[in-house]
Design a protein around this motif. Structure first.
Motif, PDB file in Angstrom:
ATOM      1  N   LEU A 137      19.530  28.112 -44.424  1.00 60.47           N
ATOM      2  CA  LEU A 137      18.202  27.788 -43.913  1.00 60.47           C
ATOM      3  C   LEU A 137      18.285  26.657 -42.894  1.00 60.47           C
ATOM      4  CD1 LEU A 137      15.140  28.155 -43.988  1.00 60.47           C
ATOM      5  CD2 LEU A 137      15.061  26.561 -45.926  1.00 60.47           C
ATOM      6  N   VAL A 138      19.105  25.655 -43.191  1.00 61.91           N
ATOM      7  CA  VAL A 138      19.287  24.534 -42.262  1.00 61.91           C
ATOM      8  C   VAL A 138      19.839  25.026 -40.933  1.00 61.91           C
ATOM      9  CG1 VAL A 138      20.560  22.384 -41.842  1.00 61.91           C
ATOM     10  CG2 VAL A 138      19.639  22.864 -44.124  1.00 61.91           C
ATOM     11  N   ALA A 139      20.849  25.892 -41.006  1.00 61.21           N
ATOM     12  CA  ALA A 139      21.470  26.435 -39.791  1.00 61.21           C
ATOM     13  C   ALA A 139      20.464  27.244 -38.976  1.00 61.21           C
ATOM     14  CB  ALA A 139      22.668  27.292 -40.159  1.00 61.21           C
ATOM     15  N   LEU A 140      19.629  28.037 -39.647  1.00 58.73           N
ATOM     16  CA  LEU A 140      18.629  28.848 -38.959  1.00 58.73           C
ATOM     17  C   LEU A 140      17.616  27.973 -38.227  1.00 58.73           C
ATOM     18  CD1 LEU A 140      17.378  31.604 -38.337  1.00 58.73           C
ATOM     19  CD2 LEU A 140      16.122  31.438 -40.508  1.00 58.73           C
ATOM     20  N   ILE A 141      17.162  26.908 -38.895  1.00 59.71           N
ATOM     21  CA  ILE A 141      16.203  25.989 -38.269  1.00 59.71           C
ATOM     22  C   ILE A 141      16.814  25.327 -37.030  1.00 59.71           C
ATOM     23  CG2 ILE A 141      14.930  23.828 -38.595  1.00 59.71           C
ATOM     24  CD1 ILE A 141      14.569  24.645 -41.542  1.00 59.71           C
ATOM     25  N   VAL A 142      18.062  24.896 -37.155  1.00 58.67           N
ATOM     26  CA  VAL A 142      18.748  24.251 -36.025  1.00 58.67           C
ATOM     27  C   VAL A 142      18.914  25.238 -34.867  1.00 58.67           C
ATOM     28  CG1 VAL A 142      20.910  23.210 -35.238  1.00 58.67           C
ATOM     29  CG2 VAL A 142      19.955  22.572 -37.457  1.00 58.67           C
ATOM     30  N   VAL A 143      19.294  26.470 -35.178  1.00 57.46           N
ATOM     31  CA  VAL A 143      19.484  27.493 -34.150  1.00 57.46           C
ATOM     32  C   VAL A 143      18.188  27.748 -33.387  1.00 57.46           C
ATOM     33  CG1 VAL A 143      19.822  29.980 -33.830  1.00 57.46           C
ATOM     34  CG2 VAL A 143      21.454  28.670 -35.179  1.00 57.46           C
ATOM     35  N   LEU A 144      17.075  27.863 -34.112  1.00 55.88           N
ATOM     36  CA  LEU A 144      15.781  28.089 -33.459  1.00 55.88           C
ATOM     37  C   LEU A 144      15.382  26.894 -32.605  1.00 55.88           C
ATOM     38  CD1 LEU A 144      13.789  29.809 -36.363  1.00 55.88           C
ATOM     39  CD2 LEU A 144      14.824  30.885 -34.354  1.00 55.88           C
ATOM     40  N   ALA A 145      15.647  25.686 -33.105  1.00 54.46           N
ATOM     41  CA  ALA A 145      15.329  24.478 -32.343  1.00 54.46           C
ATOM     42  C   ALA A 145      16.169  24.404 -31.068  1.00 54.46           C
ATOM     43  CB  ALA A 145      15.559  23.239 -33.206  1.00 54.46           C
ATOM     44  N   VAL A 146      17.449  24.742 -31.178  1.00 54.98           N
ATOM     45  CA  VAL A 146      18.338  24.712 -30.015  1.00 54.98           C
ATOM     46  C   VAL A 146      17.893  25.741 -28.979  1.00 54.98           C
ATOM     47  CG1 VAL A 146      20.682  25.270 -29.227  1.00 54.98           C
ATOM     48  CG2 VAL A 146      20.356  23.760 -31.184  1.00 54.98           C
ATOM     49  N   TYR A 147      17.508  26.935 -29.430  1.00 55.87           N
ATOM     50  CA  TYR A 147      17.090  27.969 -28.478  1.00 55.87           C
ATOM     51  C   TYR A 147      15.786  27.570 -27.788  1.00 55.87           C
ATOM     52  CZ  TYR A 147      16.833  32.548 -26.349  1.00 55.87           C
ATOM     53  OH  TYR A 147      16.803  33.575 -25.429  1.00 55.87           O
ATOM     54  N   PHE A 148      14.879  26.938 -28.527  1.00 51.37           N
ATOM     55  CA  PHE A 148      13.640  26.443 -27.908  1.00 51.37           C
ATOM     56  C   PHE A 148      13.974  25.380 -26.864  1.00 51.37           C
ATOM     57  CE2 PHE A 148      10.103  23.441 -27.635  1.00 51.37           C
ATOM     58  CZ  PHE A 148       9.049  24.299 -27.344  1.00 51.37           C
TER      59      PHE A 148
ATOM     60  N   ILE B 157      23.063  36.343 -29.559  1.00 46.99           N
ATOM     61  CA  ILE B 157      23.166  36.273 -31.016  1.00 46.99           C
ATOM     62  C   ILE B 157      24.505  35.669 -31.433  1.00 46.99           C
ATOM     63  CG2 ILE B 157      23.203  37.624 -33.151  1.00 46.99           C
ATOM     64  CD1 ILE B 157      20.455  37.400 -31.814  1.00 46.99           C
ATOM     65  N   LEU B 158      25.577  36.014 -30.737  1.00 47.31           N
ATOM     66  CA  LEU B 158      26.896  35.465 -31.050  1.00 47.31           C
ATOM     67  C   LEU B 158      26.949  33.972 -30.773  1.00 47.31           C
ATOM     68  CD1 LEU B 158      29.897  35.665 -31.781  1.00 47.31           C
ATOM     69  CD2 LEU B 158      30.341  36.394 -29.422  1.00 47.31           C
ATOM     70  N   PHE B 159      26.464  33.552 -29.605  1.00 51.94           N
ATOM     71  CA  PHE B 159      26.540  32.139 -29.234  1.00 51.94           C
ATOM     72  C   PHE B 159      25.665  31.269 -30.141  1.00 51.94           C
ATOM     73  CE2 PHE B 159      27.223  33.913 -24.707  1.00 51.94           C
ATOM     74  CZ  PHE B 159      28.550  34.187 -25.005  1.00 51.94           C
ATOM     75  N   LEU B 160      24.511  31.786 -30.545  1.00 57.42           N
ATOM     76  CA  LEU B 160      23.666  31.029 -31.470  1.00 57.42           C
ATOM     77  C   LEU B 160      24.309  30.963 -32.849  1.00 57.42           C
ATOM     78  CD1 LEU B 160      20.115  32.291 -30.413  1.00 57.42           C
ATOM     79  CD2 LEU B 160      21.183  30.084 -29.912  1.00 57.42           C
ATOM     80  N   GLY B 161      25.107  31.980 -33.179  1.00 63.70           N
ATOM     81  CA  GLY B 161      25.885  31.925 -34.422  1.00 63.70           C
ATOM     82  C   GLY B 161      26.895  30.794 -34.379  1.00 63.70           C
ATOM     83  N   TRP B 162      27.481  30.562 -33.207  1.00 69.33           N
ATOM     84  CA  TRP B 162      28.410  29.426 -33.062  1.00 69.33           C
ATOM     85  C   TRP B 162      27.685  28.111 -33.296  1.00 69.33           C
ATOM     86  CZ3 TRP B 162      31.407  30.930 -27.909  1.00 69.33           C
ATOM     87  CH2 TRP B 162      32.184  32.060 -28.164  1.00 69.33           C
ATOM     88  N   VAL B 163      26.426  28.033 -32.863  1.00 71.08           N
ATOM     89  CA  VAL B 163      25.633  26.817 -33.101  1.00 71.08           C
ATOM     90  C   VAL B 163      25.409  26.616 -34.597  1.00 71.08           C
ATOM     91  CG1 VAL B 163      23.384  25.713 -32.760  1.00 71.08           C
ATOM     92  CG2 VAL B 163      24.476  26.916 -30.862  1.00 71.08           C
ATOM     93  N   GLY B 164      24.983  27.671 -35.287  1.00 71.88           N
ATOM     94  CA  GLY B 164      24.709  27.571 -36.712  1.00 71.88           C
ATOM     95  C   GLY B 164      25.934  27.253 -37.540  1.00 71.88           C
ATOM     96  N   MET B 165      27.108  27.643 -37.055  1.00 75.22           N
ATOM     97  CA  MET B 165      28.372  27.410 -37.762  1.00 75.22           C
ATOM     98  C   MET B 165      28.605  25.933 -38.072  1.00 75.22           C
ATOM     99  SD  MET B 165      32.084  28.282 -36.079  1.00 75.22           S
ATOM    100  CE  MET B 165      31.755  27.148 -34.701  1.00 75.22           C
TER     101      MET B 165
ATOM    102  N   ASN C 230      26.795  25.581 -49.781  1.00 75.91           N
ATOM    103  CA  ASN C 230      25.475  25.471 -50.391  1.00 75.91           C
ATOM    104  C   ASN C 230      24.563  26.497 -49.713  1.00 75.91           C
ATOM    105  OD1 ASN C 230      22.836  24.729 -51.205  1.00 75.91           O
ATOM    106  ND2 ASN C 230      23.491  22.615 -51.536  1.00 75.91           N
ATOM    107  N   PRO C 231      23.893  27.363 -50.491  1.00 79.70           N
ATOM    108  CA  PRO C 231      23.018  28.371 -49.893  1.00 79.70           C
ATOM    109  C   PRO C 231      21.927  27.778 -49.000  1.00 79.70           C
ATOM    110  CG  PRO C 231      23.396  28.843 -52.216  1.00 79.70           C
ATOM    111  CD  PRO C 231      23.968  27.480 -51.953  1.00 79.70           C
ATOM    112  N   VAL C 232      21.523  26.543 -49.292  1.00 81.53           N
ATOM    113  CA  VAL C 232      20.486  25.888 -48.485  1.00 81.53           C
ATOM    114  C   VAL C 232      20.936  25.723 -47.040  1.00 81.53           C
ATOM    115  CG1 VAL C 232      19.116  23.777 -48.236  1.00 81.53           C
ATOM    116  CG2 VAL C 232      19.590  24.692 -50.513  1.00 81.53           C
TER     117      VAL C 232
END
Length: 298
Positions: A248-259, A229-237, A243-245
């Motif tokens: 959502l962009v960071a979450l999508i990227v994090v899921l794509a990176v983990y896949f 969870i910490l390392f994926l947070g570094w990805v989303g950073m 911008n609140p959007v």
């Protein structure tokens, strides 16, 4: 101001210690499901990681050396602290140092058992830390220089990304690519899962966890969930800005990176430690070094 910051960090640590194991457990369950489907299997239930840890907690802890439990417990505690510092918007560099300390304590836990397999695993774990640490430190420096290039004032505070006009990926994308390379090591995915593996074909049995059992092994599993969870947070950073959007962009990227990491884990054979160390340092020097030079001249 200092007291408020300290209280906010403590709250972040407590929140991370409660939420991260839950999210990490679910992520591990999804990992097993997706991996099974890639291999043509149905796979275990989504909550199988939770069942495994619960079973470990019910078992008697048999330790070759009583210090092992202390080292692993401290490693888990420092993992909570590192995650709390990061997700409370604290100092990124401090978070990196604390999670590295947790990794070193985990290595000591393996060494203190004096088991041949555990010592080999601990030696390889040390090599993994040596492999990914330069790139992670480059990431922290690039974070400071990247925020300075956008805001005019550099900061190591993660909360600074929410004041950016554009995401950091726009000027430290080379560092991001370099970090993705070493992320495979930090997530313990093949081809770099040299020190510890869940797979039966690991040539050093269970590596660093060979002599661990019961509650100690359960703590190791929970620590791994929290690290993810910490390392994926570094990805989303890299993809957050004012911008609140961006959340959502960071979450999508994090899921794509983990896949992507799961796909790599299931399609690449394990390499030797020499290749891991050499390739990680080359990537850190090229990606991290070039990006820092570019930022220095902006």
């Amino acid at each position: 101001m200092l007291n408020e910051s300290l209280v906010f960090t403590i709250v972040g640590i407590v929140a991370f210690a409660v939420i991260a194991p839950v999210l990490g457990c679910l992520l591990a369950g999804v990992d097993r499901k997706v991996s099974a489907r890639m291999q043509g299997r149905v796979g275990p239930p989504l909550l199988q990681p939770y069942y495994d840890v619960r079973k470990l907690l019910e078992k008697e802890t048999v330790a070759v050396n009583s210090s092992e439990v202390v080292y692993v417990g401290c490693a888990l505690l420092f993992t909570f602290i590192a995650g709390g510092i990061f997700y409370s918007g604290g100092n990124l560099l401090m978070s990196i140092f604390v999670i590295t300390l947790a990794a070193l304590l985990f290595i000591l836990a393996a060494y203190c058992t004096r088991s041949p397999y555990a010592e080999v695993g601990a030696a390889r774990e040390t090599l993994q830390v040596m492999a990914y640490e330069p790139m992670v430190l480059f990431m922290a420096v690039a974070f400071f220089m990247g925020t300075k290039a956008i805001l005019g004032v550099g900061t190591f505070n993660v909360s600074g990304v929410f004041f950016l006009g554009v995401p950091l990926i726009t000027n430290i994308w080379l560092v991001f690519l370099g970090f993705l390379f070493v992320l495979t090591i930090k997530l313990r995915k093949s081809p770099f899962d040299l020190s510890m593996s869940h797979h039966a074909h690991q040539e050093i049995v269970k590596g660093v966890t060979t002599e661990m059992s019961g509650r100690t092994l359960a703590m190791v599993e929970v620590m791994h969930w929290c690290e993810n969870i910490l390392f994926l947070g570094w990805v989303g950073m890299f993809f957050l800005w004012a911008n609140p959007v961006s959340l959502l962009v960071a979450l999508i990227v994090v899921l794509a990176v983990y896949f992507l990491e799961i796909w790599i884990d299931n399609n690449f054979a394990r390499v030797k430690w020499q290749l891991m160390l050499k390739s990680a340092w080359i990537v850190a020097l090229v990606a991290g070094g070039l990006n820092l030079i570019m930022l220095a001249y902006l």
